[in-house]
Motif scaffolding. Structure first.
Motif, PDB file in Angstrom:
ATOM      1  N   ALA A 192       0.828  -1.196   0.000  1.00  0.00           N
ATOM      2  CA  ALA A 192       0.000   0.000   0.000  1.00  0.00           C
ATOM      3  C   ALA A 192       0.866   1.251   0.000  1.00  0.00           C
ATOM      4  N   ALA A 193       0.321   2.306  -0.577  1.00  0.00           N
ATOM      5  CA  ALA A 193       1.022   3.586  -0.614  1.00  0.00           C
ATOM      6  C   ALA A 193       0.107   4.688  -0.102  1.00  0.00           C
ATOM      7  N   SER A 194       0.719   5.637   0.550  1.00  0.00           N
ATOM      8  CA  SER A 194      -0.014   6.793   1.064  1.00  0.00           C
ATOM      9  C   SER A 194       0.160   7.976   0.110  1.00  0.00           C
ATOM     10  N   GLY A 195      -0.698   8.947   0.244  1.00  0.00           N
ATOM     11  CA  GLY A 195      -0.543  10.155  -0.561  1.00  0.00           C
ATOM     12  C   GLY A 195       0.330  11.189   0.111  1.00  0.00           C
ATOM     13  N   ARG A 196       0.864  10.856   1.286  1.00  0.00           N
ATOM     14  CA  ARG A 196       1.757  11.768   1.980  1.00  0.00           C
ATOM     15  C   ARG A 196       2.738  10.989   2.849  1.00  0.00           C
ATOM     16  N   ASN A 197       3.603  11.697   3.509  1.00  0.00           N
ATOM     17  CA  ASN A 197       4.708  11.070   4.242  1.00  0.00           C
ATOM     18  C   ASN A 197       4.581  11.305   5.744  1.00  0.00           C
ATOM     19  N   SER A 198       3.436  10.944   6.307  1.00  0.00           N
ATOM     20  CA  SER A 198       3.231  11.143   7.740  1.00  0.00           C
ATOM     21  C   SER A 198       2.331  10.047   8.278  1.00  0.00           C
ATOM     22  N   ASN A 199       2.326   9.918   9.619  1.00  0.00           N
ATOM     23  CA  ASN A 199       1.467   8.936  10.294  1.00  0.00           C
ATOM     24  C   ASN A 199       1.583   7.563   9.633  1.00  0.00           C
ATOM     25  N   ILE A 200       2.789   7.099   9.481  1.00  0.00           N
ATOM     26  CA  ILE A 200       3.010   5.887   8.699  1.00  0.00           C
ATOM     27  C   ILE A 200       2.360   4.663   9.332  1.00  0.00           C
ATOM     28  N   ASP A 201       2.062   4.697  10.630  1.00  0.00           N
ATOM     29  CA  ASP A 201       1.464   3.534  11.289  1.00  0.00           C
ATOM     30  C   ASP A 201      -0.052   3.622  11.358  1.00  0.00           C
ATOM     31  N   SER A 202      -0.633   4.555  10.628  1.00  0.00           N
ATOM     32  CA  SER A 202      -2.086   4.679  10.603  1.00  0.00           C
ATOM     33  C   SER A 202      -2.638   4.082   9.323  1.00  0.00           C
ATOM     34  N   GLN A 203      -3.491   3.071   9.461  1.00  0.00           N
ATOM     35  CA  GLN A 203      -4.038   2.407   8.283  1.00  0.00           C
ATOM     36  C   GLN A 203      -4.830   3.367   7.405  1.00  0.00           C
ATOM     37  N   ARG A 204      -5.409   4.388   8.013  1.00  0.00           N
ATOM     38  CA  ARG A 204      -6.245   5.323   7.257  1.00  0.00           C
ATOM     39  C   ARG A 204      -5.448   6.162   6.258  1.00  0.00           C
TER      40      ARG A 204
END
Length: 124
Positions: A97-109
């Motif tokens: 999975a990839a996030s749209g930003r580089n923060s809260n890496i341990d949050s599934q949301r």
């Protein structure tokens, strides 16, 4: 369109190792976190490991600490998960999975781009 494709899953005996890879077709942002999740039938999806853009921050769920290592090669747009000392309870479908930003890496949301999953089966 951002596409994530996992590879490297398979069948391995307990105590063995596997290395998962996840290739990203396009960067969702200039800097973004990535993660590995896993899921077994009847259970909720679990965040296994996560990593920030420059790998300055990593997260591991307690059950894999000391056995799994997450890493990334930003030049290749690729995420990895080295899994050692595998146990039967590690059996699951593993998702990149990839996030749209580089923060809260341990949050599934934070994660809104997903691969199709790769099966990992550990026999006893």
């Amino acid at each position: 369109q951002v596409q994530l494709v996992e590879s490297g899953g398979g069948l391995v005996q307990a105590g063995g190792s596997l290395r998962l890879s996840c290739a990203t077709s396009k960067r969702p942002a200039s800097r973004y976190a990535m993660a590995w999740f896993r899921q077994t039938p009847g259970k909720e999806r679990e965040l296994v490991a996560a990593i920030s853009w420059a790998a300055l921050s990593t997260y591991y769920t307690d059950s894999v600490k000391g056995r799994f290592t997450i890493s990334r090669d930003n030049a290749k747009n690729t995420l990895y998960l080295q899994m050692n000392s595998l146990k039967p309870e590690d059996t699951a479908v593993y998702y990149c999975a990839a996030s749209g930003r580089n923060s809260n890496i341990d949050s599934q949301r934070e994660y809104n781009y997903w691969g199709q999953g790769t099966q990992v089966t550990v026999s006893s």
